[in-house]
Design a protein around this motif. Sequence first.
Motif, short mmCIF file in Angstrom:
data_model
loop_
_atom_site.label_atom_id
_atom_site.label_comp_id
_atom_site.label_asym_id
_atom_site.label_seq_id
_atom_site.Cartn_x
_atom_site.Cartn_y
_atom_site.Cartn_z
N HIS A 21 -0.73 -14.31 -2.40
CA HIS A 21 0.16 -13.54 -1.74
C HIS A 21 1.51 -13.92 -2.22
N HIS A 24 2.14 -11.81 -5.46
CA HIS A 24 2.42 -10.56 -5.04
C HIS A 24 3.76 -10.18 -4.32
N LYS A 25 4.24 -11.05 -3.74
CA LYS A 25 5.41 -10.90 -2.87
C LYS A 25 6.69 -11.03 -4.00
N ASN A 146 -6.35 -4.64 0.35
CA ASN A 146 -5.59 -3.70 -0.06
C ASN A 146 -5.78 -2.62 0.89
N TYR A 177 7.07 -3.79 4.32
CA TYR A 177 5.63 -4.04 3.90
C TYR A 177 4.89 -3.02 3.69
N HIS A 180 5.70 -1.72 0.31
CA HIS A 180 5.10 -2.54 -0.82
C HIS A 180 3.64 -2.25 -0.91
N TYR A 181 3.03 -2.18 0.13
CA TYR A 181 1.59 -2.30 -0.11
C TYR A 181 0.95 -1.06 0.14
N CYS A 183 0.82 1.44 2.65
CA CYS A 183 -0.39 1.52 3.56
C CYS A 183 0.77 2.04 4.88
#
Length: 293
Positions: A21, A24-25, A146, A177, A180-181, A183
Amino acid sequence: MNKKLLVLIDSVEFARTAILHAKHKAIGKQKHIDIVAFAYESAGNILFSPPAEQLQVIQNTRLTTLKNELVPLLESELSESDYSLNIIWHEAPEQWLANESDFENYEMVIKTRHIDEYCQFSELDWQLIRFTPLPLYLAADNTWRNNTNVLAALDLGSEKATKYKLNKDMIETGLAYSKHYDCQLYTCYTVHVSPILRDLGIVFSDEQVLNAFEKLPVIQRNLILEHDLKNNLHIKAGLAEQVIPSIAAKLNAGLVIMGSVGSISIKGKLIGNTAEKVMRLLKTDLLILPPEC
């Protein structure tokens, strides 16, 4: 100032989740990752007091073992990241964190939360939830997920400026978020209904939800409208510890963002509060934002 990420490790077995995590950040943001791992062996249950030299040998051996376990993992997962490893011998990591860590240098604390058949969090997890002045990301398991959505659990019923600010921080963090992801961000608000009044037929859940958005304080309604989230706002009546986990499951939320309660009484810290009840029933990642984060 490009603030760093702080990763806390109290178990090598679950370290990889928090490390991934943080990695990824940090991608694309050139963030340094400080990794702090804790070890401690109590000599209190030994019938005799070992000499100081022997205790030092025990400590050095344990620290060396921990380092040897972590270094290959870090070299494998963070080969292209800027990071440092610090291994600390301390009985109470939360005390070390409070006394030794300069929070102004960090953007966030990241840790793997412990989920097993007996409990959802370790004692360190709870200490961090209650007292850490930084945003706290508790990653749920060793499975990298994901395309799961983000849910921000808002408290929209208050006109207090502090509640508005915390809701705003949760929304803006959730939007970042979700972008970034790749979603979707959803929000939710629980309308409290007394179980006694409901069971007596004096208050009905459906009535409490009807036109609930229009009944919210203007400042909170505008916050939702300004971020174009009205269609993604789920309002449901009931107990928060039942409503929020239910909505999170329905929306396939992999991350739930919540606000910490801030300053509460010692009694409240011992017996828990609504937020803690909710957390116990969530098996998602959690991001806890403190007031004025």
